[in-house]
Design a protein around this motif. Structure first.
Motif, PDB file in Angstrom:
ATOM      1  N   CYS A 159      24.361 -44.687   6.061  1.00  0.00           N
ATOM      2  CA  CYS A 159      25.567 -43.719   6.661  1.00  0.00           C
ATOM      3  C   CYS A 159      27.259 -43.433   6.191  1.00  0.00           C
ATOM      4  O   CYS A 159      27.187 -44.399   5.022  1.00  0.00           O
ATOM      5  CB  CYS A 159      25.230 -43.514   8.216  1.00  0.00           C
ATOM      6  N   SER A 160      27.288 -42.023   6.541  1.00  0.00           N
ATOM      7  CA  SER A 160      28.256 -41.880   5.945  1.00  0.00           C
ATOM      8  C   SER A 160      29.454 -40.972   6.704  1.00  0.00           C
ATOM      9  O   SER A 160      28.817 -40.129   7.376  1.00  0.00           O
ATOM     10  CB  SER A 160      28.482 -41.028   4.372  1.00  0.00           C
ATOM     11  N   LEU A 161      30.832 -40.558   6.598  1.00  0.00           N
ATOM     12  CA  LEU A 161      31.540 -39.248   7.363  1.00  0.00           C
ATOM     13  C   LEU A 161      32.421 -38.978   6.230  1.00  0.00           C
ATOM     14  O   LEU A 161      33.550 -40.023   6.084  1.00  0.00           O
ATOM     15  CB  LEU A 161      32.405 -40.632   8.378  1.00  0.00           C
ATOM     16  N   VAL A 162      32.063 -37.687   6.355  1.00  0.00           N
ATOM     17  CA  VAL A 162      32.804 -37.186   4.797  1.00  0.00           C
ATOM     18  C   VAL A 162      34.159 -35.974   6.054  1.00  0.00           C
ATOM     19  O   VAL A 162      33.555 -35.344   6.409  1.00  0.00           O
ATOM     20  CB  VAL A 162      32.378 -36.909   4.254  1.00  0.00           C
ATOM     21  N   PRO A 163      34.758 -35.656   5.459  1.00  0.00           N
ATOM     22  CA  PRO A 163      36.093 -34.582   6.154  1.00  0.00           C
ATOM     23  C   PRO A 163      35.528 -33.797   4.555  1.00  0.00           C
ATOM     24  O   PRO A 163      35.486 -33.923   3.928  1.00  0.00           O
ATOM     25  CB  PRO A 163      37.327 -35.140   5.749  1.00  0.00           C
ATOM     26  N   ILE A 164      34.953 -32.601   5.451  1.00  0.00           N
ATOM     27  CA  ILE A 164      34.407 -31.027   4.471  1.00  0.00           C
ATOM     28  C   ILE A 164      35.366 -29.915   5.088  1.00  0.00           C
ATOM     29  O   ILE A 164      35.911 -29.757   6.017  1.00  0.00           O
ATOM     30  CB  ILE A 164      33.376 -30.859   4.767  1.00  0.00           C
ATOM     31  N   GLY A 165      36.183 -29.535   4.411  1.00  0.00           N
ATOM     32  CA  GLY A 165      37.455 -28.490   4.150  1.00  0.00           C
ATOM     33  C   GLY A 165      38.940 -29.156   4.073  1.00  0.00           C
ATOM     34  O   GLY A 165      39.903 -28.019   4.054  1.00  0.00           O
ATOM     35  N   THR A 166      38.630 -29.777   5.438  1.00  0.00           N
ATOM     36  CA  THR A 166      40.110 -30.018   5.158  1.00  0.00           C
ATOM     37  C   THR A 166      39.872 -31.693   6.237  1.00  0.00           C
ATOM     38  O   THR A 166      39.173 -32.594   6.467  1.00  0.00           O
ATOM     39  CB  THR A 166      41.048 -29.629   7.226  1.00  0.00           C
ATOM     40  N   PRO A 167      41.345 -32.455   5.730  1.00  0.00           N
ATOM     41  CA  PRO A 167      41.176 -33.935   6.118  1.00  0.00           C
ATOM     42  C   PRO A 167      40.968 -34.289   7.988  1.00  0.00           C
ATOM     43  O   PRO A 167      41.495 -32.867   8.769  1.00  0.00           O
ATOM     44  CB  PRO A 167      42.750 -34.271   6.068  1.00  0.00           C
ATOM     45  N   CYS A 168      40.810 -35.523   8.402  1.00  0.00           N
ATOM     46  CA  CYS A 168      40.211 -35.783   9.715  1.00  0.00           C
ATOM     47  C   CYS A 168      41.449 -36.262  10.351  1.00  0.00           C
ATOM     48  O   CYS A 168      41.199 -37.793   9.441  1.00  0.00           O
ATOM     49  CB  CYS A 168      38.930 -35.709  10.131  1.00  0.00           C
ATOM     50  N   GLU A 169      42.625 -36.256  10.613  1.00  0.00           N
ATOM     51  CA  GLU A 169      43.502 -36.828  10.650  1.00  0.00           C
ATOM     52  C   GLU A 169      43.386 -38.431  12.306  1.00  0.00           C
ATOM     53  O   GLU A 169      43.622 -38.874  11.311  1.00  0.00           O
ATOM     54  CB  GLU A 169      44.494 -35.850  12.070  1.00  0.00           C
ATOM     55  N   SER A 170      42.111 -37.738  12.386  1.00  0.00           N
ATOM     56  CA  SER A 170      42.424 -39.374  13.185  1.00  0.00           C
ATOM     57  C   SER A 170      40.452 -39.766  13.301  1.00  0.00           C
ATOM     58  O   SER A 170      39.667 -38.367  14.367  1.00  0.00           O
ATOM     59  CB  SER A 170      42.938 -38.931  14.489  1.00  0.00           C
ATOM     60  N   VAL A 171      40.048 -40.729  13.198  1.00  0.00           N
ATOM     61  CA  VAL A 171      38.870 -40.974  13.587  1.00  0.00           C
ATOM     62  C   VAL A 171      38.380 -42.875  13.726  1.00  0.00           C
ATOM     63  O   VAL A 171      38.821 -43.017  13.558  1.00  0.00           O
ATOM     64  CB  VAL A 171      37.411 -40.498  12.266  1.00  0.00           C
ATOM     65  N   THR A 172      37.732 -42.083  14.699  1.00  0.00           N
ATOM     66  CA  THR A 172      37.497 -43.751  15.411  1.00  0.00           C
ATOM     67  C   THR A 172      35.849 -43.846  15.953  1.00  0.00           C
ATOM     68  O   THR A 172      35.731 -42.897  16.357  1.00  0.00           O
ATOM     69  CB  THR A 172      38.482 -44.193  17.169  1.00  0.00           C
ATOM     70  N   THR A 173      35.584 -45.074  15.303  1.00  0.00           N
ATOM     71  CA  THR A 173      33.782 -45.254  15.641  1.00  0.00           C
ATOM     72  C   THR A 173      33.940 -46.708  16.608  1.00  0.00           C
ATOM     73  O   THR A 173      34.043 -47.810  15.985  1.00  0.00           O
ATOM     74  CB  THR A 173      33.097 -45.219  13.883  1.00  0.00           C
ATOM     75  N   SER A 174      32.865 -47.239  16.722  1.00  0.00           N
ATOM     76  CA  SER A 174      31.870 -47.875  17.100  1.00  0.00           C
ATOM     77  C   SER A 174      30.956 -48.102  16.640  1.00  0.00           C
ATOM     78  O   SER A 174      29.840 -47.015  15.912  1.00  0.00           O
ATOM     79  CB  SER A 174      31.995 -48.939  18.250  1.00  0.00           C
ATOM     80  N   GLY A 175      29.211 -49.038  15.677  1.00  0.00           N
ATOM     81  CA  GLY A 175      28.611 -49.551  16.011  1.00  0.00           C
ATOM     82  C   GLY A 175      28.230 -49.389  14.275  1.00  0.00           C
ATOM     83  O   GLY A 175      26.929 -49.331  13.700  1.00  0.00           O
TER      84      GLY A 175
END
Length: 279
Positions: free
Chosen positions: A215-231
């Protein structure tokens, strides 16, 4: 308290529940309750034919987009003749038709498919197809839960980026009803945008247990300042996703049934769905 499209609810203001099994059948004899549209873009159809057959025939709206019409025609001609007769026609063929021969276009015209020429060069055929789909939904008072574009994230990089741009335009320019989500289906993966807020993604067992799950999490267009995940195997804890710094590609799952994501800005989520192609 906001209800999400799958009928459950969350205890925060902006929360979305995602369950792709509601529109991608893992058993071909299972009835799908959600209403969805399928768009065939101009790339080879690589998915398992048994999946494509049921996925196509169960759609509320079926569209072939420009050269995607020839791709659909090729897929159809590779099926046994008796199976071809069970396949529903495209409801619409749209595009500027620069990638579609007159022979194929006329073939579907004669069969009763509605053809819509969209010559505007300021938008891609994918974007214009969504505009035409929205007109149809408004005229027919049809509320779609999902729109799935069948394509491939291969070939020309500018085409791949243009498809992601279309995902953004859906929200920015209100191309569809705000309760309709657009997904990109490529080979055995599915991608969609996550808006700022909280997300709970149901991960099918075959995905999370697969030896080559990703899986992937990619910021598109602008930075994502804060990401928190579980799983996830490699979780994020209030971290920034930004090109030139951290981008979460080639991540995978920790075996949990759900992945939870809190993000401050839009990110592109992608995950593998192994059954979509034959191994």
């Amino acid at each position: 308290m906001q209800h999400n499209y799958c009928g459950q609810s969350c205890s925060v203001v902006k929360c979305w529940q995602w369950n792709i099994k509601r529109f991608i059948m893992f058993q071909t004899n299972k009835t799908i309750q959600d209403k969805y549209a399928v768009l065939i873009l101009n790339r080879p159809i690589s998915q398992n034919p048994d999946f494509v057959k049921s996925f196509w025939n169960n759609a509320s709206v079926r569209m072939a987009v420009d050269g995607g019409t020839a791709r659909w025609d090729t897929f159809l001609n590779q099926l046994p003749e008796d199976v071809q007769k069970t396949m529903k026609l495209p409801d619409f063929v749209t595009g500027d038709f620069d990638s579609l021969t007159e022979d194929v276009l006329n073939k579907y015209k004669k069969k009763g498919t509605k053809t819509i020429r969209t010559p505007d060069q300021n938008n891609t055929d994918f974007t214009k197809a969504l505009m035409e789909l929205n007109k149809h939904c408004q005229q027919e008072n049809l509320q779609l839960d999902h729109v799935i574009a069948v394509c491939q994230n291969s070939g020309r990089l500018d085409h791949i980026l243009a498809n992601i741009q279309t995902l953004h335009l859906v929200k920015v320019d209100n191309l569809l009803n705000p309760n309709t989500t657009v997904y990109i289906l490529s080979d055995d993966s599915i991608s969609w945008l996550l808006s700022p807020g909280d997300h709970v993604i149901s991960v099918p067992e075959e995905t999370r247990q697969h030896r080559r799950a990703w899986c992937s999490l990619v910021p598109i267009g602008t930075p994502c300042e804060s990401v928190t995940t579980s799983g996830l195997k490699w979780n994020l804890d209030n971290q920034e996703l930004k090109f030139g710094e951290l981008v979460s590609t080639s991540n995978t799952f920790d075996g949990s049934e759900f992945v939870k994501i809190k993000c401050s800005h839009v990110i592109l989520w992608s995950m593998r769905v192994p059954h979509l192609i034959s191994e």
